[in-house]
Design a protein around this motif. Sequence first.
Motif, PDB file in Angstrom:
ATOM      1  N   PRO A 172      17.306   0.681  -3.395  1.00 14.73           N
ATOM      2  CA  PRO A 172      17.474  -0.348  -2.376  1.00 14.73           C
ATOM      3  C   PRO A 172      16.125  -0.077  -2.039  1.00 14.73           C
ATOM      4  N   LEU A 173      15.417  -1.344  -1.618  1.00 18.18           N
ATOM      5  CA  LEU A 173      14.587  -1.514  -0.382  1.00 18.18           C
ATOM      6  C   LEU A 173      14.458  -0.707   0.552  1.00 18.18           C
ATOM      7  N   ALA A 174      15.412  -0.757   0.869  1.00 19.02           N
ATOM      8  CA  ALA A 174      15.718   0.428   2.427  1.00 19.02           C
ATOM      9  C   ALA A 174      14.670   1.686   2.119  1.00 19.02           C
ATOM     10  N   ALA A 175      14.874   1.818   0.911  1.00 17.54           N
ATOM     11  CA  ALA A 175      13.684   3.032   0.550  1.00 17.54           C
ATOM     12  C   ALA A 175      12.749   3.448   1.021  1.00 17.54           C
ATOM     13  N   LEU A 176      11.699   2.002   1.335  1.00 15.94           N
ATOM     14  CA  LEU A 176      10.182   1.683   0.779  1.00 15.94           C
ATOM     15  C   LEU A 176       9.748   2.415   2.463  1.00 15.94           C
ATOM     16  N   ALA A 177      10.556   2.392   3.653  1.00 17.24           N
ATOM     17  CA  ALA A 177      10.788   3.192   4.917  1.00 17.24           C
ATOM     18  C   ALA A 177       9.841   4.719   4.917  1.00 17.24           C
ATOM     19  N   ARG A 178      10.553   5.197   3.300  1.00 19.55           N
ATOM     20  CA  ARG A 178       9.688   6.774   3.361  1.00 19.55           C
ATOM     21  C   ARG A 178       8.229   6.341   3.498  1.00 19.55           C
ATOM     22  N   ALA A 179       7.246   5.840   2.536  1.00 17.50           N
ATOM     23  CA  ALA A 179       6.278   5.191   2.377  1.00 17.50           C
ATOM     24  C   ALA A 179       5.067   5.702   3.867  1.00 17.50           C
ATOM     25  N   ASP A 180       3.952   6.419   3.092  1.00 16.79           N
ATOM     26  CA  ASP A 180       2.905   6.515   4.326  1.00 16.79           C
ATOM     27  C   ASP A 180       2.491   5.402   3.800  1.00 16.79           C
ATOM     28  N   VAL A 181       1.984   4.979   2.631  1.00 19.26           N
ATOM     29  CA  VAL A 181       0.898   3.617   2.471  1.00 19.26           C
ATOM     30  C   VAL A 181       1.344   3.084   0.795  1.00 19.26           C
ATOM     31  N   VAL A 182       2.029   2.268   1.099  1.00 19.62           N
ATOM     32  CA  VAL A 182       2.034   0.825   0.103  1.00 19.62           C
ATOM     33  C   VAL A 182       0.831   0.395  -0.091  1.00 19.62           C
ATOM     34  N   VAL A 183       0.871   0.024  -1.812  1.00 18.69           N
ATOM     35  CA  VAL A 183      -0.812  -0.419  -2.411  1.00 18.69           C
ATOM     36  C   VAL A 183       0.108  -1.720  -3.125  1.00 18.69           C
ATOM     37  N   LEU A 184      -0.299  -3.058  -2.476  1.00 13.25           N
ATOM     38  CA  LEU A 184      -0.149  -4.380  -3.262  1.00 13.25           C
ATOM     39  C   LEU A 184      -0.715  -4.148  -4.996  1.00 13.25           C
ATOM     40  N   SER A 185      -0.545  -4.438  -6.127  1.00 12.38           N
ATOM     41  CA  SER A 185      -1.736  -3.555  -6.794  1.00 12.38           C
ATOM     42  C   SER A 185      -0.708  -5.406  -7.703  1.00 12.38           C
ATOM     43  N   ARG A 186      -2.656  -5.629  -8.898  1.00 11.24           N
ATOM     44  CA  ARG A 186      -2.931  -6.546  -9.528  1.00 11.24           C
ATOM     45  C   ARG A 186      -2.522  -8.110  -8.253  1.00 11.24           C
ATOM     46  N   ALA A 187      -3.453  -7.535  -6.937  1.00 12.03           N
ATOM     47  CA  ALA A 187      -2.967  -8.671  -6.133  1.00 12.03           C
ATOM     48  C   ALA A 187      -4.194 -10.193  -6.329  1.00 12.03           C
ATOM     49  N   ASP A 188      -5.105 -10.317  -7.220  1.00 12.26           N
ATOM     50  CA  ASP A 188      -5.366 -11.455  -7.697  1.00 12.26           C
ATOM     51  C   ASP A 188      -4.128 -12.585  -8.645  1.00 12.26           C
ATOM     52  N   MET A 189      -3.329 -11.602  -9.319  1.00 10.67           N
ATOM     53  CA  MET A 189      -2.252 -12.382  -9.830  1.00 10.67           C
ATOM     54  C   MET A 189      -1.602 -14.110  -9.105  1.00 10.67           C
ATOM     55  N   ILE A 190      -2.087 -12.878  -7.560  1.00 13.96           N
ATOM     56  CA  ILE A 190      -1.503 -14.151  -6.598  1.00 13.96           C
ATOM     57  C   ILE A 190      -2.510 -14.767  -5.684  1.00 13.96           C
ATOM     58  N   ASP A 191      -1.577 -16.127  -4.867  1.00 10.02           N
ATOM     59  CA  ASP A 191      -2.620 -16.170  -3.798  1.00 10.02           C
ATOM     60  C   ASP A 191      -2.593 -15.747  -2.390  1.00 10.02           C
ATOM     61  N   ALA A 192      -3.074 -16.063  -1.546  1.00  9.05           N
ATOM     62  CA  ALA A 192      -3.466 -15.262  -0.470  1.00  9.05           C
ATOM     63  C   ALA A 192      -2.234 -15.450   0.686  1.00  9.05           C
ATOM     64  N   ALA A 193      -1.301 -16.310   0.776  1.00  9.40           N
ATOM     65  CA  ALA A 193      -0.074 -17.071   1.179  1.00  9.40           C
ATOM     66  C   ALA A 193       0.887 -15.738   0.496  1.00  9.40           C
ATOM     67  N   ALA A 194       0.737 -15.835  -0.574  1.00  4.34           N
ATOM     68  CA  ALA A 194       1.901 -14.751  -1.346  1.00  4.34           C
ATOM     69  C   ALA A 194       1.770 -13.345  -0.940  1.00  4.34           C
ATOM     70  N   ARG A 195       0.335 -13.354  -1.151  1.00  2.00           N
ATOM     71  CA  ARG A 195       0.374 -11.588  -0.570  1.00  2.00           C
ATOM     72  C   ARG A 195       0.796 -10.971   1.254  1.00  2.00           C
TER      73      ARG A 195
END
Length: 342
Positions: free
Chosen positions: A165-188
Amino acid sequence: MAPALLRLALRAASTAYRCAVSIRNRRYDLARCEIHRPPVPVVSVGNLTVGGTGKTPMVEWLSRRLREQGARVAILSRGYGAEQGGLNDEALELELALADVPHLQNPDRAASAEIAVEELASQILVLDDAFQHRRLARDLDIVLLDASEPFGFGYLLPRGLLREPLAALARADVVVLSRADMIDAAARQAIRRRVESLAPRSLWCEVVHRPAGLTDSQGGAYPLSELQDKRVAAFCGIGNPAGFRHTLSALGCRLVGWREFPDHHDYDRHDVERLAHDLRQSGAELAVCTRKDLVKLRTGSLGGVPLRALAVELQFLEGEPRLLSALQPLVERARAVEPPWL
């Protein structure tokens, strides 16, 4: 099966999967499952979804940075898709890129950690694809989200792509958005806001997969300019083929052929013959795949057409200084670790 029945079956299977994952996570949260803590720092790289999010380039980047600072590093992974006694495709790729970093593959990563520390004198461990592997304690949890579908369509397997579940993301210390150039700044920014609501204490990073060059099966290096205006046929067997195609299309080649294989595909004689036939038919001057594919094919050409792998490396758009700062205390601890036989 009618679409309505299929949706019902997928929903039921997804609900059952959610229950199993929730029970397992709850047991770890309440310390009812044993957690092994190695005597050296541990950094985990993982994701929330199935498919390719760029974990291998991140593991490579981390290992290089740690080695540059004088720490003895070992990579631990489960070894999915590996033949008995052998290495899987990710391990072969990392072995090619990181000759001085041992890679241990074993579903029992606690056992691998013990070997890395006691026998290899490793001072810091990097866990590949380990966000869900909670049996081994970690000092830094890095989670990658792929920009093309960061939240797995909002559903757990098999209805969606989420492993937890998405709630598990609370365990993360660092979240990295990869291939960020595939979407525009507003979507990021929209993705970042959602992540901040789920994991408010985590650091945020954005990376792209920057083409670094071409390589052949013998380790020869070639400039990216070799692709310019060339007729190129490409293929891959990776978790996110769209990401590879996106990277390749920006390099000025003329794509005259394209074939996708399943992730972790083990190429056999039939595949090689089919690829060779396709290449001859397409009139391609060059065949291009990923390093993950090349380490399994181990050939310099297909159908008389030279074969190259596109090497990529991580480039940070945002967050690199923060991540390096988070790593620094672990590096200092690691360098203080003496070999067990001293």
